[in-house]
Design a protein around this motif. Structure first.
Motif, mmCIF file in Angstrom:
data_model
loop_
_atom_site.group_PDB
_atom_site.id
_atom_site.type_symbol
_atom_site.label_atom_id
_atom_site.label_comp_id
_atom_site.label_asym_id
_atom_site.label_seq_id
_atom_site.Cartn_x
_atom_site.Cartn_y
_atom_site.Cartn_z
ATOM 1 N N PHE A 149 0.838 -1.198 0.000
ATOM 2 C CA PHE A 149 0.000 0.000 0.000
ATOM 3 C C PHE A 149 0.877 1.254 0.000
ATOM 4 O O PHE A 149 0.676 2.189 -0.782
ATOM 5 C CB PHE A 149 -0.912 -0.025 1.225
ATOM 6 N N GLU A 150 1.887 1.263 0.849
ATOM 7 C CA GLU A 150 2.743 2.444 0.991
ATOM 8 C C GLU A 150 3.521 2.718 -0.300
ATOM 9 O O GLU A 150 3.661 3.862 -0.720
ATOM 10 C CB GLU A 150 3.714 2.230 2.151
ATOM 11 N N ASP A 151 3.996 1.667 -0.948
ATOM 12 C CA ASP A 151 4.774 1.847 -2.169
ATOM 13 C C ASP A 151 3.910 2.304 -3.343
ATOM 14 O O ASP A 151 4.448 2.816 -4.341
ATOM 15 C CB ASP A 151 5.468 0.526 -2.554
ATOM 16 N N ASN A 152 2.606 2.098 -3.259
ATOM 17 C CA ASN A 152 1.725 2.417 -4.387
ATOM 18 C C ASN A 152 0.703 3.490 -4.048
ATOM 19 O O ASN A 152 -0.363 3.555 -4.678
ATOM 20 C CB ASN A 152 1.019 1.153 -4.872
ATOM 21 N N LEU A 153 1.024 4.330 -3.056
ATOM 22 C CA LEU A 153 0.136 5.441 -2.748
ATOM 23 C C LEU A 153 -0.044 6.324 -3.979
ATOM 24 O O LEU A 153 0.932 6.678 -4.661
ATOM 25 C CB LEU A 153 0.712 6.273 -1.604
ATOM 26 N N HIS A 154 -1.283 6.655 -4.257
ATOM 27 C CA HIS A 154 -1.646 7.514 -5.387
ATOM 28 C C HIS A 154 -1.325 6.894 -6.742
ATOM 29 O O HIS A 154 -1.382 7.581 -7.761
ATOM 30 C CB HIS A 154 -0.978 8.888 -5.256
ATOM 31 N N ASN A 155 -1.007 5.605 -6.763
ATOM 32 C CA ASN A 155 -0.908 4.860 -8.021
ATOM 33 C C ASN A 155 -2.240 4.153 -8.217
ATOM 34 O O ASN A 155 -2.457 3.048 -7.731
ATOM 35 C CB ASN A 155 0.248 3.858 -7.953
ATOM 36 N N GLU B 299 -4.275 8.354 0.995
ATOM 37 C CA GLU B 299 -4.659 7.975 -0.365
ATOM 38 C C GLU B 299 -5.819 8.814 -0.879
ATOM 39 O O GLU B 299 -5.856 9.195 -2.063
ATOM 40 C CB GLU B 299 -5.031 6.492 -0.422
ATOM 41 N N ILE B 300 -6.804 9.122 -0.030
ATOM 42 C CA ILE B 300 -7.993 9.834 -0.508
ATOM 43 C C ILE B 300 -7.876 11.344 -0.336
ATOM 44 O O ILE B 300 -8.796 12.076 -0.689
ATOM 45 C CB ILE B 300 -9.256 9.327 0.205
ATOM 46 N N LYS B 301 -6.764 11.806 0.205
ATOM 47 C CA LYS B 301 -6.594 13.235 0.415
ATOM 48 C C LYS B 301 -6.680 13.965 -0.930
ATOM 49 O O LYS B 301 -5.975 13.651 -1.870
ATOM 50 C CB LYS B 301 -5.252 13.517 1.089
ATOM 51 N N ARG B 302 -7.593 14.933 -0.998
ATOM 52 C CA ARG B 302 -7.818 15.757 -2.192
ATOM 53 C C ARG B 302 -8.231 14.934 -3.425
ATOM 54 O O ARG B 302 -8.114 15.399 -4.558
ATOM 55 C CB ARG B 302 -6.575 16.587 -2.533
ATOM 56 N N ILE C 74 -13.949 27.963 1.924
ATOM 57 C CA ILE C 74 -14.087 27.333 3.232
ATOM 58 C C ILE C 74 -13.802 25.856 3.103
ATOM 59 O O ILE C 74 -14.346 25.181 2.254
ATOM 60 C CB ILE C 74 -15.495 27.554 3.787
ATOM 61 N N VAL C 75 -12.911 25.373 3.931
ATOM 62 C CA VAL C 75 -12.586 23.956 3.952
ATOM 63 C C VAL C 75 -12.790 23.438 5.342
ATOM 64 O O VAL C 75 -12.782 24.181 6.316
ATOM 65 C CB VAL C 75 -11.128 23.713 3.490
ATOM 66 N N MET C 76 -12.963 22.132 5.456
ATOM 67 C CA MET C 76 -13.183 21.501 6.748
ATOM 68 C C MET C 76 -11.938 20.751 7.155
ATOM 69 O O MET C 76 -11.479 19.872 6.448
ATOM 70 C CB MET C 76 -14.364 20.524 6.657
ATOM 71 N N ILE C 77 -11.391 21.108 8.281
ATOM 72 C CA ILE C 77 -10.249 20.384 8.818
ATOM 73 C C ILE C 77 -10.450 20.216 10.306
ATOM 74 O O ILE C 77 -11.283 20.869 10.928
ATOM 75 C CB ILE C 77 -8.920 21.123 8.551
#
Length: 1192
Positions: free
Chosen positions: A1012-1018, A1060-1063, A1184-1187
């Motif tokens: 999972f870590e090696d393929n983040l955003h892949n 992974e789902i960020k943005r 406006i963003v939610m954090i």
């Protein structure tokens, strides 16, 4: 066999069909569904009210009946009880109209399968049936399109009842004495019914014509109504026009009625009206109609009128064959000439009794001869049968005139339709004994021409139907004549049939010719080597065109009677064929036939081909050049054996070299001349050869032509670029290699492909001293850059070339890297190949990177086996591990083709033992999982077989990461396929095995997180990986960790999912992550609050579909893991989740989401203003963003 339509450029069907497939329809032995049909008919009274049930029962009956279309006689024993069951419903006065019509529908289905002529006789035809049937017909609406089966069957039934031997006037004895309106006589009622239904547009019209043929010929009706009825039909014909649809319908009915009437009526009754009907028919000018059915009916009526004009008799002059016994013919050896002679009946002086032939016969025969040229087969076939029937009633002299007129159809000014119709008519005459032996010498040349008839029309040709009909004509002759009559023509006919059976383009013609040849062998017994040829060229063998041209033809050419005719046919008819496939097959066949007649090829065929090679016709030139090349190569192979024919071959290219021949074909010629070792060394023609090959590879976009150029280059270099010392001229070598390498960086993909393959085909002496330069050029082709990311084919061909080069130069560990594969360049080669195993490029064509991966795996196998067999020490442990691990990953992926290829390569390397491949990780365990005995039988294409094996590699540390990486794509696939099903099940089975092994579980989870870590955003990996994690969590694969608080695995998995789902705006990825978050709720510890926070955050996601999905899955999660929420508030939480409209505006939903946060004691996401300054200082935009800063 002889009634096929004209052919187009239809594709050749596969020749590998099995016999049981061809005869699949002829395997029934009895009507096995009789009980089922009895039950269906018995249920009609219960289902007629339900439209759905009614449709089901009708479809079931149709399916059962349609099985017997080819063997309808199997129904004969059961027809009576089926009819009786249905007639019981029809005669029942209490049957509702729907049931009444349903019963007739079933009767029609039976009639359609068995045929009305036989089924008609089973209808009850007592006197008592007449009035009820008339009443039932009277109750029908001729315009009701839903009940046409009822009207059709009632009319057929009435036509059977009309045969009762009583005067119909007896049924009208009390008409005048009855009070009230006068009732129409029965005769008139039936006639009005017939007239009414002869002008309808449905199937009832055909039944009305049958009714007319049975009714009008009755003695009582004939006397009173026949003349009036004929006047009515001729009047309707005259007033109708085939230009309108209504007129076409009316003319159809009238023509059917007349044709049936003149067929079944007595000659003496119909003769007075025949001339009038013929005149009316001439005035209709049906030959100008574009309605095929009208023209066919016109032919039927014309021939029936012709048969009416002449007396019915058997012509005494007809040919009568003596012995028709197959066994007698087969036993006849050389004594066939002395066998029973054919007799032409008795005395020519007593040939015909004197009687006048009406003048109308000439008109009839003329119309039939015109019908033989009709554009539709069915019309020509009807005209041919008419010619046969009428000729049999004519005197000998007139019959011979008909034959002469028929032979006029076979000029090349006539169309293929005339040739086809003429063949059918001649076959009919021969079959009936009306074609006398004196005419055989005129007909045989026609047969020979028709067997090879092929006329080009645009991009295809016509003539397959003519050739098929010619085969039928040959078949008919075999049955018609005594062997002694055909002896002078045996060699011509047998050769023509063999040629058609072996070299015809269309499979139906080849099979027809084979059948005709077989009939002649059996009936005539005089065909040379007939039984031997039939054994090799039977019905099934000739189904494969390539096999016919390249194998069967060689066997048959071994018999001297057939050798020269076969070669002449290929040279005269096939090398200039419009279809390039036929041209190429013909030239290959000539190559194979050359050893059968080398003198003829060298002294006759080649001199004939040379002028054709420079002709103006492109097809002829192409075929002639290829034929020259193939024959030359074959002659030179013979020359190596007996030192002959070389002189004839040497002149070929000198003849062609001064001509402008097109380069695509000449590449094949160059290859063959080079293989033939022509004495061209030092000749300027070699420079021309090289330029042609270069031009072909650079400017051709078709891989087929590039392959031809590469083959030519290899043969040319091996023969003419090497000197006596086995080396290349340095200047020539530098120029060639530099030129080819420079083209590798072309902006055109196909140029790269061509020159990559060309470099791979270069011989060793041209690569010597330039090996590193060539490998570096090919390595650059395999790299993916922004401008050539879609050049998958060029990367594939470069990898193929690298493997070919390695095999060409060989291995020498301590040798120079400019000459051999050695310790200095082996690492570079492997790096290039291994880098391409990860090519997952996609474009509009799909996973084009798969071609590159496939080529990389093949090249890895070839290079590795080459090194193993020569210097295995050049393969280090790390390289071998990488190869096996990457192959294991590819073996676990979802595309069947590439998985099967990877699995095959994997097992090849594992089980190779000459010597074994060194440094394979976990060799013993692999051999236990993949035993050598099962290596050949394991079907990698079948997911059910492949994945249970490949998942066992998860237990081997060296392979675990790579197998898991491949499984992620398969298990988390986009669609529900067998791959996804079996890969997921195999993974879950493995997880169950290690559930109680904490160390194995820890290691597996670490590997999973690493993937999972090696393929983040892949997205190619991460999206299906999220889907796989969702399934694994739902199936309890990690239950061993659920009781441990804050276990590192779920904590890190949650972090990776958030990253992974960020943005992300990928709907599929977001929905998969929701499932993972819901699955993570089962783990103990502080992370539950973080999981709930993440889910509640998604409840106000900008995408409505994500908000709705989140609410739905959180609802299901709370049902499954209810212990995570206080029982006092769970009902309220569930109500908010289920009752809220999560597709509403976010501002409206935020209050509900915050209320859920309060109930679940989760921090509320905070609204933060993010300020973005524009280029103008006074302007700013706010979003406006939610954090939630505290959530971390």
């Amino acid at each position: 066999m002889a009634v096929g339509e004209t052919d187009g450029a239809g594709a050749e069907e596969s020749g590998s069909r099995e016999a049981d497939v061809i005869f699949r329809g002829n395997i029934l032995e009895s009507f096995t569904e009789s009980q089922e049909v009895r039950a269906l008919l018995g249920n009609l009274r219960t289902v007629y009210g339900d439209p759905v049930a009614q449709e089901v029962i009708v479809e079931k009956f149709i399916v059962i009946m349609d099985k017997y279309q080819e063997q309808p006689h199997l129904l004969d024993r059961h027809l009576e009880w089926m009819m009786n069951m249905l007639l019981d419903i029809i005669r029942d006065s209490g049957s509702p109209p729907v049931l009444f019509h349903l019963a007739f529908k079933f009767l029609y289905i039976i009639t359609k399968v068995r045929g009305y002529k036989l089924f008609l006789r089973l209808f009850p035809h007592e006197v008592t049936d007449l009035q009820p049937v008339l009443d039932m017909i009277a109750d029908q609406n001729p315009k009701d399109c839903e009940t046409w089966e009822t009207r059709y069957m009632l009319l057929l039934w009435l036509s059977m009842i009309c045969l009762i031997p009583f005067d119909l006037a007896r049924f009208d004895g009390n008409i005048l004495s009855e009070e009230g309106p006068a009732r129409m006589p029965t005769m008139d009622r039936i006639l009005e019914i017939a007239k009414c239904y002869l002008v309808v547009s449905d199937k009832a019209r055909d039944a009305a014509a049958v009714l007319v043929s049975k009714f009008i010929v009755r003695p009582d009706v004939r006397q009173k109504r026949m003349a009036d009825f004929l006047d009515w039909t001729l009047s309707m014909l005259s007033k109708s026009s085939f230009q309108s649809m209504e007129g076409t319908v009316v003319m159809n009915g009238m023509l059917q009625a007349l044709a049936q009437l003149f067929k079944h009526g007595k000659r003496e009754d119909c003769l007075p009206y025949a001339a009038t009907v013929l005149e009316c028919l001439d005035n209709c000018k049906l030959s100008e109609s574009n309605q095929m059915v009208l023209r066919k009916l016109g032919m039927k009526l014309v021939q029936r009128l012709g048969l009416t004009f002449v007396k019915p008799k058997v012509a005494k002059w007809r040919y009568q064959r003596g012995c028709r016994s197959l066994s007698a013919n087969l036993q006849a050896q050389s004594s066939v000439m002395q066998s029973q002679k054919t007799t032409v009946a008795a005395n020519e002086d007593e040939d015909d009794e004197e009687y006048d032939i009406p003048g109308e016969i000439e008109n009839v025969v003329e119309q039939l001869l015109v019908g033989l040229k009709d554009k539709d087969t069915i019309v020509r076939w009807s005209a041919a049968k008419g010619i046969g029937r009428i000729t049999g009633r004519l005197p000998k002299e007139l019959a011979d005139d008909v034959v002469g007129s028929l032979l006029d159809c076979f000029s090349f000014q006539e169309t293929d339709n005339a040739w086809h119709g003429g063949c059918l008519a001649l076959a009919e005459l021969g079959r009936r004994g009306l074609l006398l032996p004196s005419r055989i010498s005129d007909v045989v040349p026609v047969i020979l021409k028709a067997l090879t008839y092929d006329e080009k029309r645009g991009s295809c040709s016509v003539g397959s139907n003519v050739r098929d009909a010619a085969c039928y004509l040959s078949w008919a002759f075999a049955r018609a004549y005594d062997p002694s009559e055909l002896i002078p023509f045996i060699n011509q006919i047998s050769s023509a049939l063999v040629i058609a059976a072996v070299f015809d383009r269309d499979v139906n013609c080849r099979r027809a010719a084979s059948a005709a040849f077989q009939e002649n062998v059996g009936r005539q017994g005089t065909f040379p080597h007939g039984i031997d040829i039939l054994t090799a060229a039977d019905y099934f063998a000739v189904g494969n065109r390539v096999n016919c041209y390249l194998s069967i033809s060689v066997y048959i050419a071994g018999f001297p009677e057939y050798t020269q005719p076969m070669i002449d046919h290929l040279v005269n008819m096939k090398i200039n064929h419009w279809d390039s496939v036929i041209r190429e097959l013909s030239t290959k066949a000539l190559h194979n036939l050359t050893p059968r007649a080398p003198e003829y090829m060298a002294n006759v065929v080649l001199p004939r081909l040379l002028p054709l090679s420079v002709g103006i016709d492109l097809h002829t030139r192409h075929g002639a050049i290829l034929a020259c090349a193939e024959i030359t190569h074959a002659l030179c192979k013979l020359a190596e054996e007996n030192n002959r024919y070389k002189l004839a071959a040497n002149c070929i290219f000198y003849y062609l070299s001064g001509c402008q021949i097109y380069f695509l074909t000449v590449c094949t010629l160059i290859e063959k001349l080079s293989l033939s070792k022509m004495p061209f060394k030092g000749d300027p023609i070699i420079v021309i050869f090289t330029k042609i090959i270069f031009h072909d590879m650079k400017f051709t976009i078709l891989p087929l032509f590039q392959d031809s150029a590469v083959s030519a280059l290899s043969a040319l270099c091996n023969e003419y670029y090497i000197n006596e010392n086995g080396e290349a001229d340095p200047a020539l070598q530098d120029e060639l290699v530099a030129q080819y390498i420079s083209e590798l960086q072309s902006t055109e993909q196909m140029v790269r492909c061509g020159f990559s393959l060309a470099l791979g085909a270069l011989p060793r002496f041209l690569l010597k001293g330039r090996l590193q330069q060539v490998l570096e050029g090919l390595r650059k082709v395999t790299l993916i850059t922004p401008r050539d990311v879609s050049f998958a084919e060029s990367r594939r061909d470069a990898l193929i070339a690298i493997a070919e080069i390695c095999q060409t130069v060989g291995v020498k560990g301590e040798g120079s890297q400019e000459e051999f594969i050695c310790k200095d360049n082996v690492a570079q080669i492997y790096a290039t190949l291994l880098n391409c195993v990860t090519d997952y490029t996609t474009d509009s064509r799909g996973d084009v990177g798969g071609w590159v991966r496939e080529a990389a795996m093949t090249s890895l196998m070839k290079v590795t086996l080459l090194l193993v067999q020569n210097e295995a020490e050049l393969i280090n442990a790390n390289i071998c591990k990488q190869i096996m691990c990457w192959l294991a990953q590819q073996s676990a992926e979802k595309i069947d083709k590439f998985r099967a290829h990877a699995g095959s390569v994997f097992l090849t390397l594992l089980h190779f033992d000459s010597p074994p491949v060194p440094h394979i990780p976990h060799r013993e365990e692999l051999e236990r999982i993949f035993p050598r005995s099962e290596a050949e039988t394991l079907n990698w294409n079948a997911a059910s077989e492949a994945f249970p094996r490949i998942t066992q590699l998860l237990g081997l540390p060296a392979y675990q990461y790579y197998v898991l990486l491949g499984l992620s794509v398969s298990v988390g696939g986009l669609t529900e396929t067998t791959v996804r099903k079996y890969s997921a099940q195999s993974l879950f089975d493995y997880m169950k095995k290690i559930q109680n092994d904490s160390s194995a579980m820890e290691g597996f989870c670490e590997t999973l997180l690493k993937v999972f870590e090696d393929n983040l955003h892949n997205d190619r990996v991460s999206v299906p990986l999220l889907t796989m994690l969702d399934q694994m969590l739902a199936n309890g694969c990690f239950d061993i960790f659920t009781m441990q608080g804050n276990h590192p695995f779920p904590v890190k998995l949650l972090h990776l999912c958030k990253e992974e789902i960020k943005r992300s705006k990928d709907i599929r990825k977001l929905r998969s992550s929701i499932g993972v978050f819901c699955g993570l709720i089962q783990f103990q510890g502080d992370m539950r609050e973080k999981v709930l926070f993440q889910l509640l955050l998604l409840l106000c996601h900008p995408f409505p579909v994500i908000r709705k999905t989140t609410a739905s899955q959180v609802y299901e999660m709370l049902i499954t893991y209810s212990e995570i929420v206080d029982p006092a508030i769970i009902d309220e939480v569930m109500a908010i989740l289920s009752d809220s409209n999560w597709e509403a505006e976010v501002a409206e939903l935020r209050e509900k989401r915050n209320h859920l946060c309060d109930l679940l004691k989760v921090p509320k996401p905070q609204l933060v203003t993010k300020v973005r300054y524009s280029s103008a200082p006074e302007l700013l935009g706010r979003s406006i963003v939610m954090i939630n800063c505290s959530s971390n």
